[in-house]
Design a protein around this motif. Sequence first.
Motif, PDB file in Angstrom:
ATOM      1  N   GLU A 141       0.811  -1.215   0.000  1.00 36.18           N
ATOM      2  CA  GLU A 141       0.000   0.000   0.000  1.00 36.18           C
ATOM      3  C   GLU A 141       0.844   1.265   0.000  1.00 36.18           C
ATOM      4  N   GLY A 142       2.118   1.137   0.363  1.00 39.50           N
ATOM      5  CA  GLY A 142       3.024   2.277   0.342  1.00 39.50           C
ATOM      6  C   GLY A 142       2.838   3.257   1.491  1.00 39.50           C
ATOM      7  N   LEU A 143       2.295   2.783   2.601  1.00 39.64           N
ATOM      8  CA  LEU A 143       2.077   3.652   3.755  1.00 39.64           C
ATOM      9  C   LEU A 143       3.364   3.831   4.548  1.00 39.64           C
ATOM     10  N   SER A 144       3.507   4.983   5.160  1.00 38.48           N
ATOM     11  CA  SER A 144       4.654   5.227   6.031  1.00 38.48           C
ATOM     12  C   SER A 144       4.439   4.522   7.368  1.00 38.48           C
ATOM     13  N   GLU A 146       4.458   5.848  10.234  1.00 33.73           N
ATOM     14  CA  GLU A 146       3.562   6.686  11.048  1.00 33.73           C
ATOM     15  C   GLU A 146       2.100   6.444  10.673  1.00 33.73           C
ATOM     16  N   GLU A 147       1.829   6.326   9.363  1.00 36.90           N
ATOM     17  CA  GLU A 147       0.454   6.070   8.921  1.00 36.90           C
ATOM     18  C   GLU A 147      -0.022   4.697   9.392  1.00 36.90           C
ATOM     19  N   ILE A 148       0.856   3.724   9.316  1.00 35.22           N
ATOM     20  CA  ILE A 148       0.503   2.373   9.763  1.00 35.22           C
ATOM     21  C   ILE A 148       0.220   2.385  11.260  1.00 35.22           C
ATOM     22  N   ALA A 149       1.090   3.036  12.021  1.00 33.78           N
ATOM     23  CA  ALA A 149       0.905   3.114  13.478  1.00 33.78           C
ATOM     24  C   ALA A 149      -0.421   3.764  13.813  1.00 33.78           C
ATOM     25  N   ARG A 150      -0.731   4.823  13.125  1.00 36.49           N
ATOM     26  CA  ARG A 150      -1.989   5.535  13.375  1.00 36.49           C
ATOM     27  C   ARG A 150      -3.186   4.649  13.034  1.00 36.49           C
ATOM     28  N   ARG A 151      -3.162   3.992  11.897  1.00 35.23           N
ATOM     29  CA  ARG A 151      -4.282   3.135  11.476  1.00 35.23           C
ATOM     30  C   ARG A 151      -4.485   1.936  12.391  1.00 35.23           C
ATOM     31  N   GLY A 156       4.872   3.689  16.694  1.00 36.58           N
ATOM     32  CA  GLY A 156       5.739   3.646  15.524  1.00 36.58           C
ATOM     33  C   GLY A 156       6.868   2.647  15.704  1.00 36.58           C
ATOM     34  N   LYS A 157       7.346   2.523  16.934  1.00 32.65           N
ATOM     35  CA  LYS A 157       8.425   1.572  17.234  1.00 32.65           C
ATOM     36  C   LYS A 157       7.950   0.132  17.023  1.00 32.65           C
ATOM     37  N   THR A 158       6.699  -0.144  17.387  1.00 31.89           N
ATOM     38  CA  THR A 158       6.134  -1.483  17.178  1.00 31.89           C
ATOM     39  C   THR A 158       6.043  -1.787  15.688  1.00 31.89           C
ATOM     40  N   VAL A 159       5.614  -0.801  14.916  1.00 31.42           N
ATOM     41  CA  VAL A 159       5.558  -0.968  13.462  1.00 31.42           C
ATOM     42  C   VAL A 159       6.953  -1.272  12.933  1.00 31.42           C
ATOM     43  N   GLU A 160       7.914  -0.494  13.357  1.00 25.95           N
ATOM     44  CA  GLU A 160       9.302  -0.674  12.912  1.00 25.95           C
ATOM     45  C   GLU A 160       9.822  -2.064  13.275  1.00 25.95           C
ATOM     46  N   ASN A 161       9.540  -2.517  14.483  1.00 24.11           N
ATOM     47  CA  ASN A 161       9.997  -3.841  14.925  1.00 24.11           C
ATOM     48  C   ASN A 161       9.390  -4.956  14.078  1.00 24.11           C
ATOM     49  N   HIS A 162       8.076  -4.880  13.829  1.00 24.66           N
ATOM     50  CA  HIS A 162       7.411  -5.904  13.021  1.00 24.66           C
ATOM     51  C   HIS A 162       7.938  -5.889  11.587  1.00 24.66           C
TER      52      HIS A 162
END
Length: 182
Positions: A141-144, A146-151, A156-162
Amino acid sequence: MRNESTYNLQRRIADGDEEAFRHLFDTYFDRVMQFLNGFLHDREAAEDLAQELFVKLWCHRDVLPDVQSLNGYIYRSARNAALNALRGQGRLVSLTQAADLSGSVLPDDLYYALEKQLLVDLTVDQLPDRPRQIYRMSRVEGLSNEEIARRLSISGKTVENHLNAALKRIRIMLRNFNALLC
């Protein structure tokens, strides 16, 4: 370069030595079946395909003395069989379709890229739910982050780790894939 004992085994099989072929079968069958199962995610289909591969190997045993890397030959044959099976299931675009999409004759690089993409897709399919979801949101989807974390209402750190865990798994699979081609 092959060693002398491998060449002798290949020569014996080419001459119809069933005991030598049995040795080859016993050495490789389980590993080839696991390799195929990694593509197909169906143990029974992987076992059937592995058996077909060894039947074909026996039927075409006369080419074995010319094979420089028996290990590479067996795994390339297995990879090709898996890709053909996936293509037959509609899970992989055919080379003809890919050539039509590219508007030209299909070069080896495009074929290799299709194989690598299939491997990435299969690896992503095997990820746990959350890393798979995050990887697809990021890469498809090309989301950043930050966008993934918000959705997903996570940090953001959890998103980065995954995402890092997913990418690490993909890199390992691609490294293993490249090693098989050598």
